[in-house]
Motif scaffolding. Structure first.
Motif, short mmCIF file in Angstrom:
data_model
loop_
_atom_site.label_atom_id
_atom_site.label_comp_id
_atom_site.label_asym_id
_atom_site.label_seq_id
_atom_site.Cartn_x
_atom_site.Cartn_y
_atom_site.Cartn_z
N GLY A 34 47.59 48.02 56.36
CA GLY A 34 47.31 49.09 55.42
C GLY A 34 46.23 48.69 54.45
N GLU A 35 46.00 49.53 53.48
CA GLU A 35 44.92 49.28 52.53
C GLU A 35 45.25 48.09 51.65
N VAL A 36 44.27 47.20 51.51
CA VAL A 36 44.45 46.04 50.64
C VAL A 36 44.17 46.47 49.21
N GLN A 37 45.14 46.31 48.36
CA GLN A 37 45.00 46.74 46.97
C GLN A 37 44.28 45.70 46.13
N GLN A 38 44.59 44.43 46.39
CA GLN A 38 44.00 43.40 45.57
C GLN A 38 44.00 42.08 46.35
N VAL A 39 43.03 41.27 46.01
CA VAL A 39 42.92 39.96 46.65
C VAL A 39 42.84 38.93 45.53
N TRP A 40 43.58 37.86 45.72
CA TRP A 40 43.58 36.79 44.72
C TRP A 40 42.84 35.58 45.29
N VAL A 41 42.05 34.96 44.46
CA VAL A 41 41.26 33.80 44.89
C VAL A 41 41.45 32.67 43.89
N HIS A 62 39.50 31.22 39.28
CA HIS A 62 40.69 32.00 39.63
C HIS A 62 40.31 33.46 39.42
N ALA A 63 40.52 34.28 40.43
CA ALA A 63 40.05 35.66 40.30
C ALA A 63 40.98 36.63 40.98
N ARG A 64 40.95 37.86 40.50
CA ARG A 64 41.63 38.96 41.18
C ARG A 64 40.57 40.01 41.49
N ILE A 65 40.47 40.34 42.75
CA ILE A 65 39.47 41.31 43.20
C ILE A 65 40.23 42.55 43.66
N VAL A 66 39.78 43.71 43.20
CA VAL A 66 40.56 44.92 43.46
C VAL A 66 39.95 45.71 44.60
N ASN A 67 40.70 46.71 45.03
CA ASN A 67 40.19 47.58 46.09
C ASN A 67 39.16 48.54 45.50
N TYR A 72 43.59 48.39 40.16
CA TYR A 72 43.93 47.28 39.28
C TYR A 72 42.68 46.79 38.55
N ARG A 73 42.92 46.16 37.43
CA ARG A 73 41.81 45.61 36.69
C ARG A 73 41.37 44.31 37.36
N GLU A 74 40.07 44.16 37.45
CA GLU A 74 39.50 43.00 38.09
C GLU A 74 39.20 41.95 37.03
N TRP A 75 39.45 40.71 37.34
CA TRP A 75 39.09 39.68 36.37
C TRP A 75 38.83 38.37 37.08
N VAL A 191 42.03 29.04 48.03
CA VAL A 191 43.13 29.86 48.55
C VAL A 191 42.74 31.31 48.34
N ILE A 192 42.95 32.10 49.39
CA ILE A 192 42.77 33.55 49.27
C ILE A 192 44.12 34.18 49.58
N GLY A 193 44.63 34.96 48.68
CA GLY A 193 45.96 35.53 48.88
C GLY A 193 45.97 37.02 48.60
N TYR A 194 46.93 37.67 49.23
CA TYR A 194 47.10 39.10 49.00
C TYR A 194 48.31 39.38 48.11
N MET A 195 48.98 38.31 47.75
CA MET A 195 50.02 38.37 46.71
C MET A 195 49.48 37.57 45.53
N GLU A 196 50.04 37.80 44.37
CA GLU A 196 49.52 37.16 43.17
C GLU A 196 49.57 35.64 43.28
N ILE A 197 48.45 35.01 42.96
CA ILE A 197 48.41 33.56 42.83
C ILE A 197 48.50 33.29 41.33
N LYS A 198 49.59 32.74 40.91
CA LYS A 198 49.84 32.60 39.48
C LYS A 198 49.02 31.46 38.89
N ILE A 199 48.50 31.72 37.72
CA ILE A 199 47.60 30.76 37.08
C ILE A 199 48.29 29.42 36.86
N CYS A 200 49.53 29.48 36.41
CA CYS A 200 50.19 28.25 35.96
C CYS A 200 51.17 27.69 36.99
#
Lengths: 255, 466
Positions: A34-41, A62-67, A72-75, A191-200
C-alpha cells in the motif's frame, strides 16, 4: 551410530546458524504494502577529510520523510564534530595532563529538502547549518585530578546554506556548507525503516527504556577529548553528555 | 545395503562441524554465564502492604528493593484502580543515591491508572547493593473499594548494563469511606395496634468511617417527627437505639416509619443515612371499620369482548374480625363475576388486609371510557364509611386491535404503525420483563404471543371504529 551422531550435529549446526540470521540480515526492510506514509532514515559516518586536511570526526543524521500528500511533518536532524587531533577526539581515557584541544561542530538548523534517491544521491538533506569552533582547555593538578575545564565557542558560520549528500550506495558522504571547506568521509551505518526509528533507542530494540537511559547515564558528564564521550548519545548536540540528553531520552520513553 | 561412511569420504567434515559448534558455543555460553552471574534473590515490592486509607486521605507507598547487587538503574510500572485513586506525587527513594548522583524521571497516567518510573546513577560508577527504597508514590483516595497496587514491567540494570534477575511483589489497598454513618436496621413492634398505644422502634446505627462521630438519629412516621437522639460512635462501632412512638392522637391508618442519621462533616456516602422499616404500622380504630385500600386494573385498554382483572385491596381497620362483601363497579354498573355474583365475600381479622381479584368480561359493554371503583359493604356497627369506597382510574374499552394511537391511547382505528407494530415489537415478552405492556397482551394471558395477540391485532388491520 555415527550416522545418527552426524545427523544430530548437523541439526545443531543448522539451529545455530538460524540463530545468527537476524544479525546477518541487516538489510533495509521492504516497504509495507500500500501507500508508504513515511520513511525513517538514520545514518552514522566517520569524517576523514576537511578540504584536503586529514581529520577525524563523526556525523549522525536522522530524518523522517513523508509521502507526497504530506500527511506527516517532515524533519531532519544532522550534526557532526571533527578535529585535526584524532587521538584526542577519539580518546577513551580521562586526561592526565594539561592540554588545549580544538574541535569543530556543525549542526543542521533548518531543512528545506530531505530526500532519498535525489539527483543521484542516496540521501540528501539541504538546509541551513551552524558551525562553531570549540576550544577546550583542561587543567590537571599534580596528582592527576581534573581541576578545571574551560571551553570557548567561536562561531565559524551561522545559518549557512549547506547539504549533506550520501552516495556510492550508502558508503560515502559529503557535507558542503557555504564558507566551509568540504567535509567528507565514509558511512558506517544506515537504516531505512517504515516504522518509527526512535532517536534515543540506543540498543535498537524499538523502544526507549531504562536500558537506553543507563547507557547514556554511564557517560554522563563526558565531553569530546575527555574520554568516554559517545557522539551518538549527544542528543542535544552540545558536545557534552548532560542533563539535556537524559531529559531528551526520558521524554521519548513510552508509558 | 552399503552404508555411506561420511567420515571416510569426508575425513575433515566432522572436524569442521566440531569447530563450528565450538564457535556457536563460544558465542552463546559467555552470555549465559553473564546472565547467571547476575542471578540474585533481588525482590522489588510495594510496602507497606496491604494498606488502608480513607476517602479523601492521602497515603504513600514505597517501592522497595531487597537483596540486590550492583544496581545501576531501574524501571517499573505501578498500576492501580483509577476510579479509586489519583497519584499526587512520585519521588525518588534514597537507595540509588547511595551510589552517587542520579537521574530520576516518571510519567503518570491517571486515566489508565499507572506510572512509569525510571532512575539511573550518573557516570562511570559501580552499582548499589543491599536493601532500600527506590521510589515513593503518594496517592489520594477518591472512592472506597479495593485495589491491587500492581508493580509490573520491572527492569533492574547493573553497572555492566546487564539485566538483574529479580522478582516483583504487588501490593494491595483497602480504601474506606472516611466519614460515614449509616442506619443499618430498623425494627418496629407491634405493627398493628389499637389507638393511643406505644410503638417501640429499635434503630441500629453504625459508624462506617474511620473517625469517631457525633450525630443525631431521628425517627419519623410518614414525615412527622417522632423523636431525635444524639449518639456518639467510635470507628466501626454500632449501637441499637430505642425510640418510642406514643400514638395518642394519631388517627387510624397505615404509617411508614423512617429513621435518619444526620450527615456528618466530610461524609460522601449518604445513601445509607436513612432507612424505612420493612413493616408498616397499622393503627386501628376502636369498633368496626373496613376499607378499600387500592383498586388496580390489570390493563387500561381492553378490546371489546375481552376480559381484564381488577385487583382490589381491602383492609380491616376495626378491632374485630369482620366478614363483608366487596363489589367492583364500572361507572355505575356492578361488575358481575363469572359465578354470576356481583360481589366477593371476604373475612379479615383485625388489622389485616387482602387482595381480591375481580374479573371483568367486557362483552356487552359499549366501547368507551369506564371509571373503575370498588365498594366495601359496611359492616354492622361501622360508622367510618368514607374509606369504604375508592375510585382509582379508568379503563378504555376499545375496538379489538386498536390498542394505541398517536397520543398513546386508542385512536379508533387499527393501523400498522401504532397498533400492529407496537404489539409485534413485543413478541414473546412477558412479566417481569419491564418491556411488557399489558395493553398489548390482547387476551390478557400474561404473554404477548403470535396467535392470541399479534395475529388478533393484525387481523383487524385497516378497520376503523364505526
Amino acid at each position: 551410530m555415527r550416522k545418527n551422531i552426524s545427523a544430530i550435529m548437523a541439526a545443531i549446526l543448522v539451529i545455530g546458524l538460524l540463530s545468527f540470521l537476524p544479525v546477518l540480515t541487516n538489510a533495509d526492510p521492504s516497504p509495507p504494502e500500500g501507500e508508504v506514509q513515511q520513511v525513517w532514515v538514520r545514518m552514522r559516518g566517520i569524517i576523514d577529510l576537511w578540504g584536503s586536511t586529514p581529520v577525524f570526526g563523526w556525523i549522525g543524521a536522522h530524518a523522517r520523510i513523508v509521502n507526497t500528500t504530506e500527511t506527516y511533518r517532515e524533519w531532519a536532524r544532522a550534526h557532526a564534530i571533527w578535529s585535526e587531533e584524532p587521538h584526542r577526539l577519539n580518546c577513551t581515557e580521562p586526561p592526565t595532563e594539561n592540554f588545549t584541544f580544538t574541535l569543530y561542530a556543525t549542526r543542521l538548523i533548518n531543512s528545506s529538502i530531505i530526500e532519498l534517491d535525489y539527483n543521484g544521491y542516496d540521501f540528501y538533506v539541504e538546509g541551513q547549518w551552524d558551525v562553531v569552533k570549540i576550544t577546550t582547555t583542561v587543567y590537571i593538578d599534580e596528582e592527576g585530578e581534573l581541576i578545571n575545564i574551560t571551553r570557548t565557542l567561536e562561531p565559524i558560520v551561522t545559518n549557512a546554506t549547506g547539504e549533506l549528500r550520501v552516495f556510492s550506495n550508502w558508503t560515502q558522504f559529503e557535507i558542503s556548507i557555504t564558507g566551509l571547506d568540504l567535509l567528507s568521509g565514509r558511512v558506517t551505518m544506515h537504516v531505512i525503516g517504515y516504522m518509527e526509528i526512535k532517536i534515543c533507542d540506543m540498543n535498537g530494540d524499538g523502544r526507549v527504556r531504562i536500558e537506553d537511559l543507563v547507557r547514556v547515564a554511564k557517560r554522563y558528564g563526558s565531553r569530546p577529548g575527555l574520554g568516554n564521550y559517545d557522539f551518538e548519545m549527544d542528543f542535544d548536540n552540545d558536545c557534552e553528555i548532560g542533563i539535556g540528553d537524559l531529559t531528551t531520552l526520558a521524554a521519548n520513553m513510552e508509558g | 545395503m552399503q552404508r555411506i561412511r561420511l567420515e571416510k569420504h569426508f575425513p575433515n567434515l566432522f572436524r569442521v562441524i566440531l569447530f563450528l559448534l565450538m564457535l556457536i558455543s563460544a558465542s552463546v555460553f559467555p552470555k549465559a554465564l553473564m546472565y547467571s552471574a547476575q542471578q540474585t534473590s533481588a525482590t522489588i515490592y510495594v510496602s507497606p502492604s496491604p494498606i488502608t486509607a480513607a476517602v479523601g486521605q492521602k497515603f504513600s507507598i514505597n517501592i522497595t528493593i531487597a537483596d540486590v547487587f550492583d544496581l545501576y538503574g531501574w524501571e517499573f510500572k505501578l498500576g492501580w484502580n483509577s476510579t479509586l485513586l489519583d497519584v499526587t506525587n512520585v519521588a525518588e527513594g534514597s537507595f540509588l543515591k547511595q551510589g552517587g548522583s542520579t537521574f530520576f524521571t516518571f510519567q503518570e497516567n491517571d486515566t489508565s491508572g499507572f506510572i512509569l518510573v525510571d532512575c539511573t546513577l550518573l557516570g562511570d560508577l559501580s552499582g548499589v547493593g543491599g536493601n532500600g527504597i527506590l521510589a515513593i508514590a503518594e496517592f489520594c483516595v477518591k472512592d472506597s473499594g479495593e485495589s491491587l497496587l500492581d508493580i509490573y514491567d520491572t527492569i533492574l540494570i547493573s553497572s555492566t548494563e546487564l539485566p538483574i534477575i529479580h522478582e516483583s511483589v504487588d501490593g494491595y489497598g483497602y480504601f474506606t469511606p472516611s466519614h460515614d454513618v449509616a442506619v443499618i436496621g430498623i425494627i418496629v413492634s407491634p405493627t398493628i395496634t389499637l389507638p393511643d398505644q406505644i410503638i417501640c422502634i429499635n434503630v441500629t446505627v453504625e459508624n462506617q468511617g474511620v473517625y469517631g462521630e457525633n450525630f443525631n438519629v431521628t425517627t419519623y412516621y410518614d414525615s412527622v417527627l417522632i423523636e431525635k437522639q444524639l449518639v456518639s460512635l467510635n470507628q466501626g462501632q454500632r449501637i441499637v437505639l430505642n425510640f418510642t412512638w406514643d400514638t395518642t392522637g394519631v388517627g387510624k391508618g397505615d404509617y411508614k416509619i423512617l429513621a435518619e442519621a444526620s450527615e456528618v462533616p466530610g461524609e460522601i456516602d449518604t445513601t445509607d443515612n436513612t432507612k424505612i422499616a420493612d413493616s408498616i404500622i397499622t393503627i386501628l380504630s376502636l369498633g368496626h371499620d373496613v376499607a378499600i385500600k387500592a383498586v388496580i386494573p390489570s390493563k387500561t385498554v381492553v378490546g371489546q369482548g375481552y376480559s381484564l382483572f381488577i385487583n382490589i385491596t381491602t383492609k380491616n381497620y376495626g378491632s374485630f374480625t369482620e366478614t363483608f362483601n366487596v363489589t367492583a363497579y364500572c361507572n355505575n354498573t356492578t361488575i358481575t363475576q363469572p359465578n354470576g355474583k356481583n360481589y366477593i365475600t371476604i373475612t379479615l381479622t383485625s388489622g389485616n388486609s387482602t387482595i381480591v381479584i375481580y374479573t371483568w368480561n367486557t362483552s356487552g359493554f359499549a366501547k368507551g371510557n369506564y371509571t373503575i371503583w370498588a365498594y366495601a359493604w359496611p359492616v354492622l356497627g361501622e360508622t367510618h364509611t368514607a374509606d369504604n369506597t375508592l375510585v382509582n382510574g379508568w379503563i378504555i374499552v376499545s375496538m379489538v386491535g386498536d390498542v394505541t394511537g398517536p397520543d398513546g391511547w386508542p385512536d379508533g382505528k387499527c393501523d400498522m404503525i401504532y397498533d400492529i407494530r407496537s404489539v409485534a415489537k413485543l413478541f414473546g415478552v412477558a412479566p417481569p420483563d419491564p418491556r411488557y405492556n399489558p395493553n398489548y397482551d390482547v387476551n390478557g394471558d400474561g404473554k404477548i404471543d403470535m396467535i392470541n395477540d399479534i395475529r388478533t391485532v393484525a387481523k383487524q388491520f385497516g378497520k376503523t371504529d364505526p
